[in-house]
Scaffold this active site. Structure first.
Site, PDB file in Angstrom:
ATOM      1  N   SER A 138      -1.374   8.106  -6.871  1.00  0.00           N
ATOM      2  CA  SER A 138      -1.249   7.446  -5.565  1.00  0.00           C
ATOM      3  C   SER A 138      -2.594   7.006  -5.007  1.00  0.00           C
ATOM      4  O   SER A 138      -2.663   6.038  -4.239  1.00  0.00           O
ATOM      5  CB  SER A 138      -0.566   8.385  -4.565  1.00  0.00           C
ATOM      6  OG  SER A 138      -1.331   9.559  -4.365  1.00  0.00           O
ATOM      7  N   ASP A 150      -4.218  11.205   5.089  1.00  0.00           N
ATOM      8  CA  ASP A 150      -3.801  12.583   5.314  1.00  0.00           C
ATOM      9  C   ASP A 150      -4.805  13.434   4.560  1.00  0.00           C
ATOM     10  O   ASP A 150      -5.737  12.920   3.954  1.00  0.00           O
ATOM     11  CB  ASP A 150      -2.347  12.840   4.895  1.00  0.00           C
ATOM     12  CG  ASP A 150      -2.096  12.563   3.419  1.00  0.00           C
ATOM     13  OD1 ASP A 150      -2.950  12.939   2.577  1.00  0.00           O
ATOM     14  OD2 ASP A 150      -1.054  11.971   3.091  1.00  0.00           O
ATOM     15  N   HIS A 187      -5.379  12.300   0.897  1.00  0.00           N
ATOM     16  CA  HIS A 187      -5.486  10.884   0.534  1.00  0.00           C
ATOM     17  C   HIS A 187      -6.569  10.197   1.363  1.00  0.00           C
ATOM     18  O   HIS A 187      -6.525  10.239   2.597  1.00  0.00           O
ATOM     19  CB  HIS A 187      -4.153  10.160   0.745  1.00  0.00           C
ATOM     20  CG  HIS A 187      -3.082  10.608  -0.186  1.00  0.00           C
ATOM     21  ND1 HIS A 187      -2.246  11.670   0.091  1.00  0.00           N
ATOM     22  CD2 HIS A 187      -2.718  10.144  -1.410  1.00  0.00           C
ATOM     23  CE1 HIS A 187      -1.404  11.848  -0.919  1.00  0.00           C
ATOM     24  NE2 HIS A 187      -1.669  10.933  -1.843  1.00  0.00           N
TER      25      HIS A 187
END
Length: 424
Positions: free
Chosen positions: A40, A326, A329
């Site tokens: 991601s 977050d 990330h």
């Protein structure tokens, strides 16, 4: 030659003032022939699934999203796709290969085959797997997944023997005993085929201890036999443990061919997926960026263990991962490491990437590319420099020629000025 010592002194003074050309803690490339595998943190397509819709969840600069040089999937990893039903077909090709994934299979996920299993064994499996991937991608351009077809002539079906949470193991497949088998002492075989790739990474897995069934203990035994070459690859369980009982995997690099999977006891395993390696290339070390969680979650160091010189350069941040999107990330340190993908660099080494190929204060260890010729500043207090003599001599000659030209010009203007004064 009287200018040479002066030039070396000047070079040392320049070095002491800060022109070190130090190795930088980034991943980069020497040209446009590169590729990145990720999750991601480099998955540009994931933005449609998150709220708010912005790229701050990535450590990758969004400028690279349309480069066509990235294969990334949020929530996944190459190891996870290799073994489990949660699959993404990682596919890419390049002379220079970069990996920034692995965090989606860590001790935080606590996977083990059964209640008495061991996640430590799965961390060991992860390290062995990535060792093979990194070593082979230093000599192959292309990586993708392929399905492995197999033929089993019995009536028993494959069974999902290993599962934990959302993770269900489907590579290798486990074929249960025939209904008429009185116990787990039996021989069983299945044919499988590898075709279309130069080489393949396939799993060969056995349980690492004794399996208890109906008051009997069984040892695992698995073999792959290449019917074309006569080569056999096999493992027998020799441990006596009955707790921590889990699946030890070894990762074989096999050529195309017709194979026979054989079991003499317990269960038959047969590979269902393989890493497809294609297009041999000149040796080019891969680059691996540490893939870990914020310290609030447990991570592992298996990609670091797998990434060893000369076939691999490992890059890591010195601080905790703290994201801006977050907590897991968008970390500034890892964003900085990946920023090197925005430009070409001439030299790579174990210590880092060199931006220039002229001189440096550091010898590049395990160098790749066009690397600096400077060797070392031997004393941190006294800048005693050791340089490759050829560029020093050439630069000394150029400096000498420049000095001669300046002296000639000065003499010319002095003589010319004196002549004018005399005429006046």
């Amino acid at each position: 030659m009287f200018l040479l010592p002066r030039f070396i002194l000047v070079s040392c003074i320049i070095g002491s003032l800060g022109f070190y050309n130090p190795p930088t803690n980034v991943v980069s490339h020497v040209n446009g022939d590169w590729f990145l595998f990720g999750d991601s943190r480099s998955d540009c397509n994931h933005i449609v699934n998150i709220n708010p819709h912005n790229y701050s969840y990535m450590d990758l600069n969004p400028v690279l999203c349309d480069s066509g040089k990235i294969s990334s999937k949020a929530g996944n990893s190459i190891f996870r796709s290799f073994h489990f039903t949660d699959f993404y077909n990682y596919t890419g090709e390049g002379q220079q290969i970069i990996f920034y994934e692995g965090v989606n299979f860590t001790p935080y996920h606590a996977f083990k085959c059964n209640r008495s299993g061991s996640n430590d064994i799965w961390m060991q499996n992860k390290g062995l797997f990535y060792t093979q991937v990194y070593k082979n991608m230093a000599v192959y351009r292309s990586l993708t997944f392929v399905n492995v077809p197999y033929v089993y002539n019995g009536s028993a079906q494959s069974t999902a023997l290993c599962k934990s949470g959302s993770l269900v193991l489907n590579n290798p497949a486990y074929i249960a005993p025939q209904a008429n088998s009185g116990d787990y002492y039996y021989k069983v075989e299945a044919d499988f085929y590898l075709s279309g790739c130069d080489e393949y990474i396939v799993p060969l897995c056995i349980f690492n201890g004794k399996f208890l069934s109906n008051t009997k203990y069984y040892d695992d035994s698995q073999y792959y036999f290449n019917k074309d070459t006569g080569v056999i690859y096999g493992l027998n369980s020799t441990e006596t443990i009955t707790t921590g009982f889990d699946l030890n995997c070894y990762y074989l690099v096999l050529p195309s061919g017709n194979y026979l999977a054989i079991s003499n006891e317990l269960l038959l395993t047969v590979p269902t997926k393989a890493i497809c390696l294609n297009k041999r290339k000149d040796f080019t070390p891969v680059q691996v960026v540490d893939s870990r969680w914020n310290n609030a979650r447990q991570s592992d160091n298996m990609t670091a263990v797998a990434c060893q010189p000369p076939y691999c350069y490992f890059r890591n941040s010195t601080t905790n991962y703290v994201g801006v999107y977050d907590i897991n990330h968008g970390d500034a340190g890892f964003t900085s490491i990946l920023s090197g993908l925005l430009y070409n660099s001439p030299c790579f080494s174990q210590q880092g990437v060199f931006r220039y190929d002229n001189v440096s204060s550091v010898w590049p260890l395990y160098p790749y590319g066009r690397c600096p010729t400077a060797a070392d500043i031997n004393n941190p207090d006294l800048p005693i420099c050791v340089y490759d003599p050829l560029p020093v001599i050439l630069l000394g000659i150029l400096l000498g020629v420049a000095v001669i030209i300046i002296v000639v010009l000065l003499l010319y203007f002095m003589v010319d000025n004196g002549t004018r004064l005399h005429d006046a």
